[in-house]
Motif scaffolding. Structure first.
Motif, PDB file in Angstrom:
ATOM      1  N   GLY A  34       0.831  -1.194   0.000  1.00 23.75           N
ATOM      2  CA  GLY A  34       0.000   0.000   0.000  1.00 23.75           C
ATOM      3  C   GLY A  34       0.866   1.245   0.000  1.00 23.75           C
ATOM      4  O   GLY A  34       2.063   1.191   0.278  1.00 23.75           O
ATOM      5  N   ARG A  35       0.254   2.367  -0.313  1.00 20.51           N
ATOM      6  CA  ARG A  35       0.974   3.630  -0.297  1.00 20.51           C
ATOM      7  C   ARG A  35       1.350   4.004   1.129  1.00 20.51           C
ATOM      8  O   ARG A  35       0.848   3.424   2.100  1.00 20.51           O
ATOM      9  N   ASN A  36       2.225   4.996   1.270  1.00 23.54           N
ATOM     10  CA  ASN A  36       2.608   5.482   2.595  1.00 23.54           C
ATOM     11  C   ASN A  36       1.390   6.006   3.351  1.00 23.54           C
ATOM     12  O   ASN A  36       0.501   6.628   2.768  1.00 23.54           O
ATOM     13  N   GLY A  37       1.385   5.757   4.654  1.00 24.14           N
ATOM     14  CA  GLY A  37       0.317   6.277   5.496  1.00 24.14           C
ATOM     15  C   GLY A  37      -0.973   5.493   5.459  1.00 24.14           C
ATOM     16  O   GLY A  37      -2.005   5.973   5.957  1.00 24.14           O
ATOM     17  N   MET A  38      -0.949   4.270   4.926  1.00 24.54           N
ATOM     18  CA  MET A  38      -2.171   3.487   4.789  1.00 24.54           C
ATOM     19  C   MET A  38      -2.368   2.457   5.909  1.00 24.54           C
ATOM     20  O   MET A  38      -3.346   1.721   5.897  1.00 24.54           O
ATOM     21  N   GLY A  39      -1.407   2.370   6.864  1.00 23.00           N
ATOM     22  CA  GLY A  39      -1.615   1.486   8.006  1.00 23.00           C
ATOM     23  C   GLY A  39      -0.704   0.289   8.077  1.00 23.00           C
ATOM     24  O   GLY A  39      -0.856  -0.545   8.979  1.00 23.00           O
ATOM     25  N   LYS A  40       0.263   0.197   7.174  1.00 25.18           N
ATOM     26  CA  LYS A  40       1.101  -1.002   7.122  1.00 25.18           C
ATOM     27  C   LYS A  40       1.978  -1.143   8.360  1.00 25.18           C
ATOM     28  O   LYS A  40       2.000  -2.202   9.011  1.00 25.18           O
ATOM     29  N   THR A  41       2.723  -0.092   8.685  1.00 24.67           N
ATOM     30  CA  THR A  41       3.564  -0.128   9.883  1.00 24.67           C
ATOM     31  C   THR A  41       2.711  -0.233  11.142  1.00 24.67           C
ATOM     32  O   THR A  41       3.083  -0.929  12.100  1.00 24.67           O
ATOM     33  N   THR A  42       1.566   0.425  11.137  1.00 20.50           N
ATOM     34  CA  THR A  42       0.649   0.333  12.277  1.00 20.50           C
ATOM     35  C   THR A  42       0.239  -1.111  12.520  1.00 20.50           C
ATOM     36  O   THR A  42       0.112  -1.547  13.670  1.00 20.50           O
ATOM     37  N   LEU A  43       0.044  -1.868  11.444  1.00 20.37           N
ATOM     38  CA  LEU A  43      -0.304  -3.278  11.598  1.00 20.37           C
ATOM     39  C   LEU A  43       0.796  -4.033  12.335  1.00 20.37           C
ATOM     40  O   LEU A  43       0.519  -4.798  13.271  1.00 20.37           O
ATOM     41  N   LEU A  44       2.061  -3.827  11.948  1.00 18.39           N
ATOM     42  CA  LEU A  44       3.156  -4.526  12.612  1.00 18.39           C
ATOM     43  C   LEU A  44       3.266  -4.106  14.074  1.00 18.39           C
ATOM     44  O   LEU A  44       3.478  -4.947  14.958  1.00 18.39           O
ATOM     45  N   MET A 153       8.443 -13.655  11.886  1.00 14.27           N
ATOM     46  CA  MET A 153       9.298 -12.473  11.813  1.00 14.27           C
ATOM     47  C   MET A 153       8.553 -11.379  11.050  1.00 14.27           C
ATOM     48  O   MET A 153       8.064 -11.600   9.947  1.00 14.27           O
ATOM     49  N   LEU A 154       8.492 -10.191  11.660  1.00 11.68           N
ATOM     50  CA  LEU A 154       7.868  -9.025  11.049  1.00 11.68           C
ATOM     51  C   LEU A 154       8.961  -8.122  10.506  1.00 11.68           C
ATOM     52  O   LEU A 154       9.867  -7.731  11.248  1.00 11.68           O
ATOM     53  N   LEU A 155       8.879  -7.761   9.232  1.00  7.47           N
ATOM     54  CA  LEU A 155       9.915  -6.938   8.609  1.00  7.47           C
ATOM     55  C   LEU A 155       9.272  -5.706   7.991  1.00  7.47           C
ATOM     56  O   LEU A 155       8.388  -5.820   7.130  1.00  7.47           O
ATOM     57  N   ASP A 156       9.726  -4.526   8.416  1.00  9.47           N
ATOM     58  CA  ASP A 156       9.161  -3.272   7.933  1.00  9.47           C
ATOM     59  C   ASP A 156      10.117  -2.624   6.932  1.00  9.47           C
ATOM     60  O   ASP A 156      11.118  -2.010   7.303  1.00  9.47           O
ATOM     61  N   GLU A 157       9.811  -2.801   5.648  1.00  8.90           N
ATOM     62  CA  GLU A 157      10.597  -2.246   4.538  1.00  8.90           C
ATOM     63  C   GLU A 157      12.098  -2.498   4.715  1.00  8.90           C
ATOM     64  O   GLU A 157      12.899  -1.558   4.844  1.00  8.90           O
ATOM     65  N   PRO A 158      12.510  -3.760   4.698  1.00  6.39           N
ATOM     66  CA  PRO A 158      13.919  -4.089   4.958  1.00  6.39           C
ATOM     67  C   PRO A 158      14.890  -3.571   3.903  1.00  6.39           C
ATOM     68  O   PRO A 158      16.093  -3.533   4.150  1.00  6.39           O
ATOM     69  N   ASN A 159      14.375  -3.164   2.733  1.00  4.85           N
ATOM     70  CA  ASN A 159      15.271  -2.708   1.662  1.00  4.85           C
ATOM     71  C   ASN A 159      15.360  -1.197   1.552  1.00  4.85           C
ATOM     72  O   ASN A 159      16.076  -0.684   0.684  1.00  4.85           O
ATOM     73  N   VAL A 188       6.342  -5.834   5.182  1.00  2.00           N
ATOM     74  CA  VAL A 188       5.859  -4.557   4.656  1.00  2.00           C
ATOM     75  C   VAL A 188       6.827  -4.106   3.581  1.00  2.00           C
ATOM     76  O   VAL A 188       8.037  -4.034   3.814  1.00  2.00           O
ATOM     77  N   GLU A 189       6.297  -3.813   2.402  1.00  2.00           N
ATOM     78  CA  GLU A 189       7.191  -3.538   1.283  1.00  2.00           C
ATOM     79  C   GLU A 189       6.528  -2.589   0.288  1.00  2.00           C
ATOM     80  O   GLU A 189       5.313  -2.644   0.078  1.00  2.00           O
ATOM     81  N   GLN A 190       7.341  -1.708  -0.304  1.00  2.00           N
ATOM     82  CA  GLN A 190       6.881  -0.839  -1.383  1.00  2.00           C
ATOM     83  C   GLN A 190       7.321  -1.356  -2.753  1.00  2.00           C
ATOM     84  O   GLN A 190       6.730  -0.999  -3.766  1.00  2.00           O
ATOM     85  N   ASN A 191       8.363  -2.187  -2.758  1.00  2.00           N
ATOM     86  CA  ASN A 191       8.914  -2.693  -4.007  1.00  2.00           C
ATOM     87  C   ASN A 191       8.093  -3.905  -4.466  1.00  2.00           C
ATOM     88  O   ASN A 191       8.208  -5.003  -3.911  1.00  2.00           O
ATOM     89  N   ILE A 192       7.248  -3.687  -5.465  1.00  2.00           N
ATOM     90  CA  ILE A 192       6.331  -4.731  -5.912  1.00  2.00           C
ATOM     91  C   ILE A 192       7.093  -5.926  -6.494  1.00  2.00           C
ATOM     92  O   ILE A 192       6.739  -7.086  -6.242  1.00  2.00           O
ATOM     93  N   ASP A 193       8.132  -5.671  -7.264  1.00  2.00           N
ATOM     94  CA  ASP A 193       8.896  -6.776  -7.852  1.00  2.00           C
ATOM     95  C   ASP A 193       9.499  -7.645  -6.757  1.00  2.00           C
ATOM     96  O   ASP A 193       9.483  -8.880  -6.850  1.00  2.00           O
ATOM     97  N   ALA A 203      -1.519  -8.703   1.157  1.00  2.00           N
ATOM     98  CA  ALA A 203      -2.692  -7.937   1.582  1.00  2.00           C
ATOM     99  C   ALA A 203      -2.427  -6.481   1.243  1.00  2.00           C
ATOM    100  O   ALA A 203      -1.385  -5.939   1.623  1.00  2.00           O
ATOM    101  N   MET A 204      -3.332  -5.861   0.506  1.00  3.99           N
ATOM    102  CA  MET A 204      -3.192  -4.479   0.083  1.00  3.99           C
ATOM    103  C   MET A 204      -4.002  -3.578   1.011  1.00  3.99           C
ATOM    104  O   MET A 204      -5.200  -3.797   1.212  1.00  3.99           O
ATOM    105  N   PHE A 205      -3.323  -2.569   1.590  1.00  2.00           N
ATOM    106  CA  PHE A 205      -3.974  -1.658   2.521  1.00  2.00           C
ATOM    107  C   PHE A 205      -4.287  -0.317   1.858  1.00  2.00           C
ATOM    108  O   PHE A 205      -3.500   0.200   1.065  1.00  2.00           O
TER     109      PHE A 205
END
Length: 230
Positions: A34-44, A153-159, A188-193, A203-205
């Motif tokens: 999902g885009r920034n600010g949509m709840g992804k980090t909040t979920l973790l 393991m929860l990973l928040d944008e590791p790249n 949690v990731e922004q890089n679709i590839d 899951a898309m937020f």
């Protein structure tokens, strides 16, 4: 493995997560998109119990953990690699990794697998964490989480903000932990590839709610354009 039912999360008056229902399958990588600010980090953060206020049920292997404080969730088997890594700069590589071991549910020692996955860390256990590059600190954060012997393991944008050569090493480590050792991961990731390569489910937020989910082959370009293109 990990089941979320009717999860709501709040920052003050802001309703950041709204009626989230999600099942994380055991032994798989689930990408949270999902885009920034949509709840992804909040979920973790909600999964780790670090939100100021949240409601709903969280079950780990059929046992409710939503009433537990953060340190007991860690001992139940959830490890978190936060955005920004949160390495203690004055602690050595060894000490940073051992923090995960003391917080988790396994022996208070550095797991050999962590040093096998990240040879740089193995050769630099004495170095202060603060002098490592961003990519090396990300490896350290992963090793610290692995030292907790987690079930999930929860990973928040590791790249994020990491040089391409290290991104390849991190992708290899995540893939190996999942496919060879059966580690369940929430990514949690922004890089679709990247998400398509490593994840089996997604899951898309959007605005704190899940708007699309399922096996990764349902993550079509149309879905991405609909929810992630500005």
């Amino acid at each position: 493995m990990l089941k979320l039912s009717n999860i709501n999360g709040f920052y003050g008056r802001s309703h950041a997560l709204q009626d989230v229902d999600l099942t994380i399958p055991a032994g798989k990588v689930t990408a949270i998109l999902g885009r920034n600010g949509m709840g992804k980090t909040t979920l973790l953060r909600t999964l780790m119990g670090s939100m100021v206020r949240s409601t709903g049920a969280i079950e780990l292997e059929g046992v409710r953990i939503d009433g537990l404080p953060t340190h007991l969730r860690a001992r139940s088997g959830i490890a978190y690699v936060p955005q920004g890594r949160e390495i203690i700069a004055d602690f050595s590589v060894r000490q940073n990794i051992l923090m995960g071991a003391f917080a988790g549910r396994g022996p208070r020692a550095i797991p050999p697998l962590a040093l096998e996955l990240f040879p740089y860390l193995a050769a630099n256990l004495h170095r202060p964490g603060g002098v490592l590059s961003g990519g090396q600190q990300q490896q350290l954060a992963l090793a610290r989480a692995l030292a907790a012997h987690p079930k999930v393991m929860l990973l928040d944008e590791p790249n994020e903000g990491i040089q391409p050569s290290v991104v390849e090493e991190i992708e290899s480590a995540i893939t190996r932990l999942n496919r060879e050792f059966g580690m369940t991961m929430v990514l949690v990731e922004q890089n679709i590839d990247f998400a398509r390569r490593v994840a089996s489910h997604f899951a898309m937020f959007e605005k704190g709610s899940i708007v699309e989910s399922g096996p990764i082959d349902r993550l079509t370009n149309e879905v991405v354009d609909r929810h992630m293109t500005f």
